[in-house]
Design a protein around this motif. Structure first.
Motif, PDB file in Angstrom:
ATOM      1  N   ALA A  52     -27.382  13.035  -4.223  1.00 16.43           N
ATOM      2  CA  ALA A  52     -27.403  12.894  -2.766  1.00 16.43           C
ATOM      3  C   ALA A  52     -27.325  11.436  -2.340  1.00 16.43           C
ATOM      4  O   ALA A  52     -26.733  11.107  -1.302  1.00 16.43           O
ATOM      5  N   SER A  53     -27.901  10.544  -3.148  1.00 15.22           N
ATOM      6  CA  SER A  53     -27.891   9.120  -2.796  1.00 15.22           C
ATOM      7  C   SER A  53     -26.482   8.549  -2.767  1.00 15.22           C
ATOM      8  O   SER A  53     -26.217   7.572  -2.065  1.00 15.22           O
ATOM      9  N   ILE A  56     -24.859   8.383   0.732  1.00 22.40           N
ATOM     10  CA  ILE A  56     -25.437   7.558   1.785  1.00 22.40           C
ATOM     11  C   ILE A  56     -24.417   6.607   2.420  1.00 22.40           C
ATOM     12  O   ILE A  56     -24.348   6.515   3.659  1.00 22.40           O
ATOM     13  N   LEU A  59     -22.282   8.670   4.730  1.00 18.96           N
ATOM     14  CA  LEU A  59     -23.040   9.151   5.880  1.00 18.96           C
ATOM     15  C   LEU A  59     -23.256   8.039   6.903  1.00 18.96           C
ATOM     16  O   LEU A  59     -23.213   8.285   8.117  1.00 18.96           O
ATOM     17  N   GLU A  69     -28.645  10.630   9.821  1.00 15.26           N
ATOM     18  CA  GLU A  69     -28.285  10.228   8.454  1.00 15.26           C
ATOM     19  C   GLU A  69     -29.372  10.601   7.465  1.00 15.26           C
ATOM     20  O   GLU A  69     -29.102  11.091   6.369  1.00 15.26           O
ATOM     21  N   LYS A  70     -30.624  10.410   7.844  1.00 16.51           N
ATOM     22  CA  LYS A  70     -31.743  10.718   6.945  1.00 16.51           C
ATOM     23  C   LYS A  70     -31.883  12.226   6.741  1.00 16.51           C
ATOM     24  O   LYS A  70     -32.130  12.697   5.634  1.00 16.51           O
ATOM     25  N   VAL A  73     -29.143  13.480   4.340  1.00 19.19           N
ATOM     26  CA  VAL A  73     -29.412  13.250   2.911  1.00 19.19           C
ATOM     27  C   VAL A  73     -30.267  14.381   2.350  1.00 19.19           C
ATOM     28  O   VAL A  73     -29.992  14.912   1.260  1.00 19.19           O
ATOM     29  N   GLY A  77     -29.173  17.219  -0.410  1.00 23.99           N
ATOM     30  CA  GLY A  77     -29.953  17.349  -1.633  1.00 23.99           C
ATOM     31  C   GLY A  77     -30.432  18.756  -1.915  1.00 23.99           C
ATOM     32  O   GLY A  77     -30.744  19.085  -3.065  1.00 23.99           O
ATOM     33  N   TYR A 138     -36.432  14.141  -2.055  1.00 22.55           N
ATOM     34  CA  TYR A 138     -35.348  13.313  -1.524  1.00 22.55           C
ATOM     35  C   TYR A 138     -35.802  12.436  -0.361  1.00 22.55           C
ATOM     36  O   TYR A 138     -34.994  11.692   0.201  1.00 22.55           O
ATOM     37  N   VAL A 141     -35.434   8.554  -0.860  1.00 22.14           N
ATOM     38  CA  VAL A 141     -34.012   8.208  -0.845  1.00 22.14           C
ATOM     39  C   VAL A 141     -33.475   8.233   0.575  1.00 22.14           C
ATOM     40  O   VAL A 141     -32.727   7.343   0.995  1.00 22.14           O
ATOM     41  N   ALA A 142     -33.875   9.254   1.350  1.00 20.91           N
ATOM     42  CA  ALA A 142     -33.381   9.384   2.715  1.00 20.91           C
ATOM     43  C   ALA A 142     -33.842   8.237   3.606  1.00 20.91           C
ATOM     44  O   ALA A 142     -33.148   7.850   4.550  1.00 20.91           O
TER      45      ALA A 142
END
Length: 201
Positions: A52-53, A56, A59, A69-70, A73, A77, A138, A141-142
């Motif tokens: 998923a990263s 980014i 996105l 965007e967050k 992610v 995921g 996730y 990361v988000a």
């Protein structure tokens, strides 16, 4: 801390709920109808191996650096794994149940709504419980990019200023929130399907 928790809970639940609303019906259709699985499963199977990263940068270009965007992610995921797991649950509905339904005169619509869906529902709820746990993994990361709130943001800021205790607090709170959602799903499962797992039923 409470404001960071609120921001993170909102992002995780929103991303997860969107993934569930789209993914569960799609997974059920894929598990029920071979033609749907033939078209969709190869794409899902391919994309689910992508981290998923890695999405980014795309996105950020497509939807900016805001909340969307967050949430996206977390959606990415969880969505693809959720669809494939729901598909497998639906595929594993007993063929005997389906054959008996047709033998008794049921049509395809009745078999789908009265046999396949009720039989698959316990497995679907259990799948949602598992993927909701993944959604929490996730979170950091988000919140890596352009966040100004959230537990992931707090952890990254604490790392920057060498506030090690705050890092531990952030990690533990994320784990605790994930555990709470897991327990809520288990309680819902027992409430909806009290007969599952009981011998002789």
């Amino acid at each position: 801390l409470m404001s960071d928790i609120g921001a993170s809970v909102f992002r995780v639940l929103t991303g997860f709920i969107i993934a569930a609303v789209i993914g569960v019906p799609l997974g059920v259709l894929m598990g029920t109808f071979r033609i749907v699985a033939a078209f969709v499963e190869p794409v899902m199977g391919f994309i689910r191996y992508m981290p998923a990263s890695a999405f980014i940068p795309l996105l950020i270009l497509w939807i900016g650096i805001g909340e969307a965007e967050k949430i996206a992610v977390i959606f990415i995921g969880t969505f693809f794994q959720l669809v494939l797991m729901v598909m497998n649950v639906t595929k594993n509905v007993s063929k005997d149940l389906i054959d008996v339904s047709y033998t008794l005169g049921a049509n395809k619509k009745t078999v789908f709504t009265k046999v396949i869906l009720p039989a698959a529902l316990p497995g679907i709820v259990d799948t949602l419980r598992i993927t909701c746990g993944w959604a929490w993994t996730y979170l950091v990361v988000a919140e890596l990019v352009a966040a100004n709130s959230g537990l992931g943001y707090m952890i990254m800021q604490s790392q920057r200023y060498l506030k090690t205790p705050n890092i531990f607090v952030g990690i533990l709170v994320i784990g605790l929130l994930g555990l709470i959602t897991d327990l809520l799903f288990k309680a819902l499962y027992k409430r909806l399907f009290p007969w599952v797992g009981k011998e002789g039923i």
